[in-house]
Design a protein around this motif. Structure first.
Motif, PDB file in Angstrom:
ATOM      1  N   GLU A 258       0.789  -1.146  -0.091  1.00 59.85           N
ATOM      2  CA  GLU A 258      -0.058  -0.010   0.107  1.00 59.85           C
ATOM      3  C   GLU A 258       0.917   1.243   0.049  1.00 59.85           C
ATOM      4  O   GLU A 258       0.522   2.057  -0.465  1.00 59.85           O
ATOM      5  CB  GLU A 258      -0.834  -0.112   1.169  1.00 59.85           C
ATOM      6  CG  GLU A 258      -1.913   1.271   1.427  1.00 59.85           C
ATOM      7  CD  GLU A 258      -2.891   1.516   0.171  1.00 59.85           C
ATOM      8  OE1 GLU A 258      -3.143   2.664   0.213  1.00 59.85           O
ATOM      9  OE2 GLU A 258      -2.971   0.667  -0.573  1.00 59.85           O
ATOM     10  N   ALA A 259       2.004   1.188   0.757  1.00 56.17           N
ATOM     11  CA  ALA A 259       3.025   2.372   0.579  1.00 56.17           C
ATOM     12  C   ALA A 259       3.308   2.706  -0.642  1.00 56.17           C
ATOM     13  O   ALA A 259       3.865   3.710  -1.291  1.00 56.17           O
ATOM     14  CB  ALA A 259       4.108   2.132   1.611  1.00 56.17           C
ATOM     15  N   ARG A 261       2.142   1.703  -3.225  1.00 59.17           N
ATOM     16  CA  ARG A 261       0.823   2.371  -4.341  1.00 59.17           C
ATOM     17  C   ARG A 261       0.730   3.793  -3.953  1.00 59.17           C
ATOM     18  O   ARG A 261       0.838   4.512  -5.032  1.00 59.17           O
ATOM     19  CB  ARG A 261      -0.338   1.564  -3.927  1.00 59.17           C
ATOM     20  CG  ARG A 261      -1.572   2.016  -4.830  1.00 59.17           C
ATOM     21  CD  ARG A 261      -2.887   1.468  -4.189  1.00 59.17           C
ATOM     22  NE  ARG A 261      -3.473   2.302  -2.935  1.00 59.17           N
ATOM     23  CZ  ARG A 261      -3.779   3.418  -3.053  1.00 59.17           C
ATOM     24  NH1 ARG A 261      -4.004   4.356  -4.254  1.00 59.17           N
ATOM     25  NH2 ARG A 261      -4.136   4.269  -1.915  1.00 59.17           N
ATOM     26  N   ARG A 262       0.836   4.153  -2.768  1.00 63.55           N
ATOM     27  CA  ARG A 262       0.808   5.632  -2.248  1.00 63.55           C
ATOM     28  C   ARG A 262       1.746   6.473  -2.947  1.00 63.55           C
ATOM     29  O   ARG A 262       1.737   7.637  -3.197  1.00 63.55           O
ATOM     30  CB  ARG A 262       0.521   5.858  -0.867  1.00 63.55           C
ATOM     31  CG  ARG A 262      -0.819   5.136  -0.703  1.00 63.55           C
ATOM     32  CD  ARG A 262      -1.284   5.569   1.145  1.00 63.55           C
ATOM     33  NE  ARG A 262      -2.138   4.751   1.377  1.00 63.55           N
ATOM     34  CZ  ARG A 262      -3.047   4.993   2.673  1.00 63.55           C
ATOM     35  NH1 ARG A 262      -2.552   5.774   3.298  1.00 63.55           N
ATOM     36  NH2 ARG A 262      -3.943   4.107   2.985  1.00 63.55           N
ATOM     37  N   ARG A 263       3.048   6.037  -2.961  1.00 63.22           N
ATOM     38  CA  ARG A 263       4.312   6.474  -3.557  1.00 63.22           C
ATOM     39  C   ARG A 263       3.859   6.737  -5.074  1.00 63.22           C
ATOM     40  O   ARG A 263       4.839   7.023  -5.912  1.00 63.22           O
ATOM     41  CB  ARG A 263       5.342   5.750  -3.351  1.00 63.22           C
ATOM     42  CG  ARG A 263       5.837   5.852  -1.775  1.00 63.22           C
ATOM     43  CD  ARG A 263       7.312   5.460  -1.612  1.00 63.22           C
ATOM     44  NE  ARG A 263       8.282   6.390  -2.317  1.00 63.22           N
ATOM     45  CZ  ARG A 263       9.321   6.258  -2.598  1.00 63.22           C
ATOM     46  NH1 ARG A 263      10.090   5.276  -2.340  1.00 63.22           N
ATOM     47  NH2 ARG A 263      10.263   7.173  -3.250  1.00 63.22           N
ATOM     48  N   SER A 269      -2.393  -2.470  -4.410  1.00 64.09           N
ATOM     49  CA  SER A 269      -1.793  -2.893  -3.248  1.00 64.09           C
ATOM     50  C   SER A 269      -2.282  -4.152  -3.066  1.00 64.09           C
ATOM     51  O   SER A 269      -1.966  -4.817  -1.857  1.00 64.09           O
ATOM     52  CB  SER A 269      -1.883  -2.009  -2.101  1.00 64.09           C
ATOM     53  OG  SER A 269      -3.098  -1.750  -1.737  1.00 64.09           O
ATOM     54  N   ASP A 283      -4.897   3.624   7.891  1.00 60.36           N
ATOM     55  CA  ASP A 283      -4.668   4.587   6.730  1.00 60.36           C
ATOM     56  C   ASP A 283      -3.965   5.691   7.017  1.00 60.36           C
ATOM     57  O   ASP A 283      -3.141   6.184   6.520  1.00 60.36           O
ATOM     58  CB  ASP A 283      -6.225   4.636   6.295  1.00 60.36           C
ATOM     59  CG  ASP A 283      -6.750   3.536   4.973  1.00 60.36           C
ATOM     60  OD1 ASP A 283      -5.566   2.682   4.780  1.00 60.36           O
ATOM     61  OD2 ASP A 283      -7.818   3.803   4.609  1.00 60.36           O
ATOM     62  N   ASP A 287      -0.356   7.227   6.144  1.00 63.03           N
ATOM     63  CA  ASP A 287      -0.210   8.716   5.726  1.00 63.03           C
ATOM     64  C   ASP A 287       0.841   9.566   6.326  1.00 63.03           C
ATOM     65  O   ASP A 287       1.654  10.339   5.950  1.00 63.03           O
ATOM     66  CB  ASP A 287      -1.625   9.351   5.553  1.00 63.03           C
ATOM     67  CG  ASP A 287      -2.287   8.757   4.298  1.00 63.03           C
ATOM     68  OD1 ASP A 287      -1.859   8.311   3.384  1.00 63.03           O
ATOM     69  OD2 ASP A 287      -3.806   9.046   4.477  1.00 63.03           O
TER      70      ASP A 287
END
Length: 298
Positions: A258-259, A261-263, A269, A283, A287
């Protein structure tokens, strides 16, 4: 096939991204991810390891992953073998040699017995059948097999094709100290980089692990080489809260993906069952950790 010791530094352990709708291998995201590793200057890549969910991939999917990586970057590659039994491990390594060719820096084979002589025989059999140099992975959390550092060193000393050891049996710093003192091959830490500073102090050659900010692993190892412990500590401090957050039992893989993906490094993810996803209750905290690291990066 060359069996040279692995280069020191950071070997990026590559996640296998999946498409959201079908959970097929997401080849575009995979190419983007390994391209990022190349840009930050890692020593090489480790593909189809535990972080790559190799045990949940079909043989055809493993081949597809390797083809994408080879087509995307010219870095040296270590390819994981999930099986602890000789015959299926040989099949996995044969696939790696077939697809990766001259880029294959080593095949990562699991410790499958606490007996050093039996382990040496297993490793010799894999090399004899494939010609590949071997990275010996000691990861009892995954295999259920525990071996003492002294016995692991005794096994590796008998195996001329060993190119590295990946030490992931806690406590890793004393194990690495024993392995580096008793063998002539580089020893790498893993486990998400939680013990990286102490592993470097114990003589490790670097890190071979999954972390959503591999730049942090790079910064720590490079600073160690330039200025020793204090420099490495200062370089790594900004990343340590996120390293610790990602190391949570059972959900660490989902958090890291997930990290990523957020990058913007992968599109989705998702993890394959039976691995659990990241709880929604985390979540906001993820963040916060990402924002803290990114603010110091910029």
């Amino acid at each position: 096939m060359a069996t040279e010791p692995l280069a020191p530094g950071v070997w990026g352990v590559v996640a296998t991204p999946f498409t959201e709708s079908t959970q097929d291998v997401d080849v575009a995201s995979l190419a983007k991810l390994v391209g990022h590793y190349r840009r930050i200057g890692v020593a090489g890549l480790t593909v189809l390891g535990v972080f790559g969910e190799a045990a949940r991939l079909s043989t055809a999917e493993k081949r597809a992953v390797l083809e994408v990586v080879v087509d995307s970057v010219d870095l040296p590659i270590v390819v994981g073998a999930s099986s602890t039994s000789t015959a299926p491990a040989i099949e996995e390594v044969e696939l790696a040699t077939d697809v990766v060719g001259d880029q294959l820096a080593g095949a990562m084979v699991q410790v499958n017995t606490p007996d050093p002589d039996l382990l040496a025989n297993q490793l010799d059999a894999v090399h004899a059948a494939t010609g590949a140099g071997l990275v010996v992975q000691d990861y009892p959390l995954v295999t259920g097999v525990s071996i003492s550092p002294v016995n692991l060193a005794a096994a590796v000393e008998q195996v001329e094709s060993a190119v590295a050891i990946k030490a992931e049996a806690p406590p890793t710093p004393p194990a690495i100290a024993t392995l580096t003192a008793r063998t002539g091959v580089p020893v790498f830490g893993g486990l998400g980089g939680v013990g990286l500073l102490d592993e470097l102090a114990a003589g490790s050659a670097g890190a071979m692990t999954g972390f959503s900010f591999p730049e942090g692993l790079q910064a720590c190892v490079n600073a160690w080489w330039r200025g020793g412990y204090q420099a490495a500590l200062e370089a790594y401090l900004r990343y340590l809260p996120l390293v610790n957050f990602e190391a949570q039992a059972r959900i660490g893989l989902a958090i890291r993906k997930e990290a990523l993906r957020r990058r913007g490094l992968i599109s989705d993810s998702g993890v394959r069952t039976p691995a659990p996803g990241m709880p929604e209750t985390l979540d906001k905290q993820l963040d916060r950790h990402l924002a803290a690291v990114e603010s110091m990066e910029n």
